[in-house]
Design a protein around this motif. Structure first.
Motif, PDB file in Angstrom:
ATOM      1  N   THR B 164       9.548  13.159  27.709  1.00  0.00           N
ATOM      2  CA  THR B 164       9.597  13.978  26.495  1.00  0.00           C
ATOM      3  C   THR B 164      10.278  15.325  26.763  1.00  0.00           C
ATOM      4  OG1 THR B 164       7.378  14.829  26.910  1.00  0.00           O
ATOM      5  CG2 THR B 164       7.535  12.934  25.460  1.00  0.00           C
ATOM      6  N   GLY B 165      10.127  15.842  27.983  1.00  0.00           N
ATOM      7  CA  GLY B 165      10.807  17.087  28.322  1.00  0.00           C
ATOM      8  C   GLY B 165      12.257  16.869  28.679  1.00  0.00           C
ATOM      9  N   LEU B 166      12.534  15.770  29.394  1.00  0.00           N
ATOM     10  CA  LEU B 166      13.908  15.485  29.815  1.00  0.00           C
ATOM     11  C   LEU B 166      14.817  15.207  28.627  1.00  0.00           C
ATOM     12  CD1 LEU B 166      13.777  13.191  32.974  1.00  0.00           C
ATOM     13  CD2 LEU B 166      14.596  15.519  32.793  1.00  0.00           C
ATOM     14  N   LEU B 167      14.266  14.553  27.597  1.00  0.00           N
ATOM     15  CA  LEU B 167      15.056  14.172  26.426  1.00  0.00           C
ATOM     16  C   LEU B 167      15.836  15.363  25.889  1.00  0.00           C
ATOM     17  CD1 LEU B 167      15.557  11.879  24.239  1.00  0.00           C
ATOM     18  CD2 LEU B 167      13.792  13.008  22.922  1.00  0.00           C
ATOM     19  N   ILE B 168      15.139  16.496  25.728  1.00  0.00           N
ATOM     20  CA  ILE B 168      15.844  17.666  25.218  1.00  0.00           C
ATOM     21  C   ILE B 168      16.304  18.581  26.351  1.00  0.00           C
ATOM     22  CG2 ILE B 168      14.731  17.584  22.956  1.00  0.00           C
ATOM     23  CD1 ILE B 168      12.886  19.801  23.829  1.00  0.00           C
ATOM     24  N   LEU B 176      17.948  27.184  25.517  1.00  0.00           N
ATOM     25  CA  LEU B 176      16.483  27.297  25.622  1.00  0.00           C
ATOM     26  C   LEU B 176      15.884  26.040  26.254  1.00  0.00           C
ATOM     27  CD1 LEU B 176      13.858  28.908  24.797  1.00  0.00           C
ATOM     28  CD2 LEU B 176      13.816  27.459  22.781  1.00  0.00           C
ATOM     29  N   TRP B 177      16.421  24.880  25.894  1.00  0.00           N
ATOM     30  CA  TRP B 177      15.882  23.613  26.390  1.00  0.00           C
ATOM     31  C   TRP B 177      16.350  23.289  27.803  1.00  0.00           C
ATOM     32  CZ3 TRP B 177      17.525  20.276  21.563  1.00  0.00           C
ATOM     33  CH2 TRP B 177      16.742  20.660  20.470  1.00  0.00           C
ATOM     34  N   ASN B 178      17.567  23.756  28.115  1.00  0.00           N
ATOM     35  CA  ASN B 178      18.212  23.347  29.359  1.00  0.00           C
ATOM     36  C   ASN B 178      17.576  24.064  30.545  1.00  0.00           C
ATOM     37  OD1 ASN B 178      19.970  22.126  31.059  1.00  0.00           O
ATOM     38  ND2 ASN B 178      21.815  22.963  30.162  1.00  0.00           N
ATOM     39  N   SER B 179      16.294  23.747  30.793  1.00  0.00           N
ATOM     40  CA  SER B 179      15.530  24.455  31.804  1.00  0.00           C
ATOM     41  C   SER B 179      14.720  23.457  32.614  1.00  0.00           C
ATOM     42  CB  SER B 179      14.607  25.452  31.109  1.00  0.00           C
ATOM     43  OG  SER B 179      13.576  25.850  31.969  1.00  0.00           O
ATOM     44  N   ALA B 180      14.651  23.714  33.931  1.00  0.00           N
ATOM     45  CA  ALA B 180      13.916  22.794  34.814  1.00  0.00           C
ATOM     46  C   ALA B 180      12.417  22.840  34.541  1.00  0.00           C
ATOM     47  CB  ALA B 180      14.200  23.148  36.273  1.00  0.00           C
ATOM     48  N   ILE B 181      11.952  23.942  33.916  1.00  0.00           N
ATOM     49  CA  ILE B 181      10.514  24.089  33.671  1.00  0.00           C
ATOM     50  C   ILE B 181      10.051  23.158  32.565  1.00  0.00           C
ATOM     51  CG2 ILE B 181       8.707  25.719  32.992  1.00  0.00           C
ATOM     52  CD1 ILE B 181      10.356  27.930  34.168  1.00  0.00           C
TER      53      ILE B 181
END
Lengths: 179, 324
Positions: B164-168, B176-181
């Motif tokens: 769910t996190g990787l999708l965006i 904002l989304w393009n973060s390893a966290i």
């Protein structure tokens, strides 16, 4: 094989939106549906203020994010460089709309499918220039094969130092701009 | 906003469902006997919760909603797409979790409860007797494979929460989304909301089950408090790093903390997601004993609200990359 692209000479652009309207007429789009949009930036501070026009459309990227993320394979890159949508395969998930850094895709709610610049694939097939190129009253738009070093676009890129928008996003855009 | 409320609901349900499964597995490994009610409720709700997200996902589709057979293209159209991976992961997870949920439906255990009501609900009794006779052989047939299903399910649940996190997260179109966290934040939030959902489901069960779990409210809340502390650290790092990276990301942060989304951020995430449950947990520590079932419903209910608003705001605060 060809790699079709555009060079837009923004030093000639007057911001008239003819390209947007020609595109809408060619593809029978709704008034608010713009596959090619005019972006206006204000520059400088009073009294030395100016406006800068940029026309933004699908960049027909070499490594297009929309093609990479599309879960059904509906987005594809044609051998001649065009990024197109195989509409019969699309499910309308809008992942490509979100993934495009140039926001070049417009989702058509009625059809449930995204739309975008197709570089007038049906026109160039017959040897006719794309609608936006033909409509530009300032003659600021040039269409051609970027792989052919002798083409008008290739020479313009070298002579007028045309640049891509945000090439640092590493999508390999194929629309070049003269500033 | 291209992706809005339906996608936020889907991301939330997928995360919470998979998180509930992971919490149940954690409890099972730690001590199945002590945490029996938690193992039971976590396993029962996880599959249905993830499956419940599917209608929202389909509702958000364009042409896929009008012509649903197109959804089959999702499975093999483009193996490189994260959404295709998600389709595989979630289909497999729902299958495994539903099977385990079915095995958790222990008919014998509930039987005395039904026997007592036989006179009042003869029709229900007959129906359930029929169902029991039908299901028991299947139940016995898959029983030997339970261990393998648990291991597979745990791997798939972990994959679901990260997905769910990787999708965006892979999109460089939204800084904002393009973060390893993001994937780890969503995973931690999934565990926290999953535990909350499992505890609420256990608490609203018939009374004996509630009393069994009540001995462990205190320790459960300590684990939950730890999850929330980790979540606070992740959210804080995420926002602070984004605010200091690109123009678009700092605009997103401004939108969240001071702009149009600020009320939702401060009330939804800061108060309901973090402060409200933490105040209750700290109060318990000061008090030296756990609150009653209602206290659990309040704190865990507000964790669920906060988890959902986190997904919604992550989508709503998306500012596209600045082009010029």
């Amino acid at each position: 094989m060809a790699r079709y692209g555009l060079v837009v000479d923004l030093t000639k652009c007057v911001g008239c939106s003819s390209c947007t309207v020609a595109c809408q007429a060619q593809w029978e789009l709704e008034p608010e549906e713009r596959w090619l949009r005019l972006e206006i930036q204000e520059e400088g501070s009073y009294p030395a203020v100016s406006q800068r026009f940029t026309t933004v459309q699908c960049m027909h990227c070499d490594d297009a994010p929309c093609v990479r993320v599309c879960p059904t394979g509906a987005n594809y890159k044609r051998k001649d460089g065009l990024v197109l949508i195989h509409e019969a395969r699309c499910i309308g998930c809008k992942y490509c709309v979100v993934a495009c850094p140039y926001q070049a895709r417009v989702f058509n709610e009625e059809r449930g499918i995204p739309g975008k610049c197709r570089l007038c694939d049906v026109r160039i097939q017959k040897g006719v220039l794309p609608a936006c190129v033909l409509a530009c009253p300032a003659g600021a738009r040039y269409f051609g094969d970027l792989d052919d070093p002798n083409s008008e676009v290739s020479r313009l890129i070298v002579i007028k130092k045309a640049k891509q928008i945000r090439p640092d996003l590493r999508t390999g855009p194929n629309i070049y701009y003269v500033r | 906003m291209t992706w809005g409320l339906p996608i936020a609901i889907y991301l939330f349900l997928a995360g919470a469902g998979a998180g509930a499964f992971l919490c149940a597995m954690g409890a099972e490994v730690y001590s199945r006997r002590t945490f029996r009610p938690l193992v039971h409720s976590g396993t029962i709700i996880s599959g249905p919760m993830v499956a419940l997200g599917m209608p929202f996902l389909i509702y958000d589709l364009g042409i896929g909603r009008q012509e649903p057979w197109r959804i089959f293209f999702l499975f093999f159209g483009n193996p490189g797409s994260i959404m295709t991976w998600g389709t595989w992961i979630i289909s497999a997870f729902v299958t495994v979790a539903m099977t385990l949920a079915f095995m958790e439906l222990d008919f014998d255990e509930r039987w005395p409860w039904l026997e007592k009501r036989r006179a009042h609900h003869p029709l229900l009794y007959r129906r359930l007797t029929f169902l029991k006779d039908l299901m028991t052989p299947i139940h016995l047939a898959i029983e030997p494979y339970r261990g393998r299903l648990l291991v597979t399910g745990t791997i798939l649940a972990l994959a679901t929460t990260v997905y769910t996190g990787l999708l965006i997260g892979i999109l460089n179109s939204v800084p904002l989304w393009n973060s390893a966290i993001l994937p780890v934040l969503f995973m931690d939030s999934a565990l926290s909301t999953g535990l909350a959902a499992a505890v609420i489901y256990a608490v609203v069960q018939p009374i004996e089950e509630r009393r069994l779990l009540a001995h462990h409210f205190f320790s459960l809340n300590q684990i939950h408090a730890l999850m929330i502390v980790v979540e606070v650290l992740f959210i804080f790092s995420w926002l602070l790093l984004a605010a200091n990276s690109s123009t678009a990301a700092s605009q997103s942060i401004h939108l969240l903390m001071f702009g149009d989304l600020a009320p939702l951020f401060w009330i939804g995430i800061a108060f309901f997601g973090i402060m409200d449950p933490m105040i209750i947990y700290i109060y318990e520590v000061v008090l030296g004993k756990p609150l009653m079932a209602y206290g659990m419903i309040v704190s865990d209910g507000s964790v669920l609200v906060g988890g959902f608003i986190l997904r919604y705001l992550a989508l709503a605060a998306a500012v596209p990359v600045v082009l010029f």
